[in-house]
Design a protein around this motif. Structure first.
Motif, mmCIF file in Angstrom:
data_model
loop_
_atom_site.group_PDB
_atom_site.id
_atom_site.type_symbol
_atom_site.label_atom_id
_atom_site.label_comp_id
_atom_site.label_asym_id
_atom_site.label_seq_id
_atom_site.Cartn_x
_atom_site.Cartn_y
_atom_site.Cartn_z
ATOM 1 N N THR A 77 28.890 42.991 -52.149
ATOM 2 C CA THR A 77 28.651 43.924 -51.037
ATOM 3 C C THR A 77 28.827 45.331 -51.568
ATOM 4 O O THR A 77 29.803 45.653 -52.231
ATOM 5 C CB THR A 77 29.648 43.654 -49.898
ATOM 6 O OG1 THR A 77 30.949 43.772 -50.395
ATOM 7 C CG2 THR A 77 29.424 42.312 -49.295
ATOM 8 N N PRO A 103 29.520 49.087 -50.745
ATOM 9 C CA PRO A 103 29.993 49.910 -49.613
ATOM 10 C C PRO A 103 28.971 51.008 -49.302
ATOM 11 O O PRO A 103 28.386 51.612 -50.195
ATOM 12 C CB PRO A 103 31.298 50.504 -50.107
ATOM 13 C CG PRO A 103 31.307 50.313 -51.567
ATOM 14 C CD PRO A 103 30.325 49.226 -51.904
ATOM 15 N N GLU A 104 28.782 51.209 -48.050
ATOM 16 C CA GLU A 104 27.831 52.231 -47.652
ATOM 17 C C GLU A 104 28.563 53.601 -47.737
ATOM 18 O O GLU A 104 29.722 53.721 -47.340
ATOM 19 C CB GLU A 104 27.358 51.972 -46.233
ATOM 20 C CG GLU A 104 26.544 50.697 -46.156
ATOM 21 C CD GLU A 104 25.973 50.505 -44.759
ATOM 22 O OE1 GLU A 104 25.748 51.477 -44.022
ATOM 23 O OE2 GLU A 104 25.750 49.344 -44.425
ATOM 24 N N PRO A 105 27.897 54.566 -48.178
ATOM 25 C CA PRO A 105 28.529 55.886 -48.285
ATOM 26 C C PRO A 105 28.756 56.520 -46.896
ATOM 27 O O PRO A 105 27.931 56.334 -45.998
ATOM 28 C CB PRO A 105 27.557 56.711 -49.123
ATOM 29 C CG PRO A 105 26.271 55.986 -49.074
ATOM 30 C CD PRO A 105 26.545 54.558 -48.734
ATOM 31 N N GLU A 106 29.862 57.198 -46.741
ATOM 32 C CA GLU A 106 30.144 57.852 -45.457
ATOM 33 C C GLU A 106 29.292 59.112 -45.356
ATOM 34 O O GLU A 106 29.108 59.841 -46.308
ATOM 35 C CB GLU A 106 31.611 58.205 -45.388
ATOM 36 C CG GLU A 106 32.482 56.980 -45.370
ATOM 37 C CD GLU A 106 33.932 57.355 -45.305
ATOM 38 O OE1 GLU A 106 34.277 58.517 -45.080
ATOM 39 O OE2 GLU A 106 34.727 56.438 -45.515
#
Length: 109
Positions: A102, A104-107
């Motif tokens: 997975t 992580p999606e960037p904030e």
């Protein structure tokens, strides 16, 4: 230049045009005599060779060998072997699956 001044091949060698038959006949006769001598003289000149006496040697005698062997008794035939069991099917091997990764999606900024 006159024809009489030229030298013919026969005049240079000292042979007259009709005198070639004698040397040819001589050469053929000498070759024939040499060939026949090479074929037949070795047989005519061969001396009989003195042969040494021939000795016969007995390498073994039947008395030394012994009595003849008796025939082996026949063995009873063994029962027919049981048929081989059917081969088991090979289990299917599946390749391992890669683990799920997975990201992580960037904030948002």
């Amino acid at each position: 230049m006159a024809d009489s001044d030229r030298l013919s091949p026969f005049a240079m060698g000292g042979l007259e045009p009709s005198s070639w038959k004698t040397p040819l006949a001589l050469a053929v006769a000498l070759h024939l005599v040499a060939s026949l001598a090479a074929l037949y003289l070795p047989d005519l000149l061969r001396r009989p060779r003195e042969m040494p006496e021939v000795y016969s040697v007995s390498l073994f005698s039947a008395a030394e060998v012994g009595p003849p062997a008796t025939a082996p008794t026949p063995r009873p035939k063994a029962a027919a072997p049981a048929p081989a069991p059917a081969p088991k099917p090979e289990p299917k091997i599946e390749p391992p699956k890669p683990p799920e990764v997975t990201v992580p999606e960037p904030e948002p900024p």
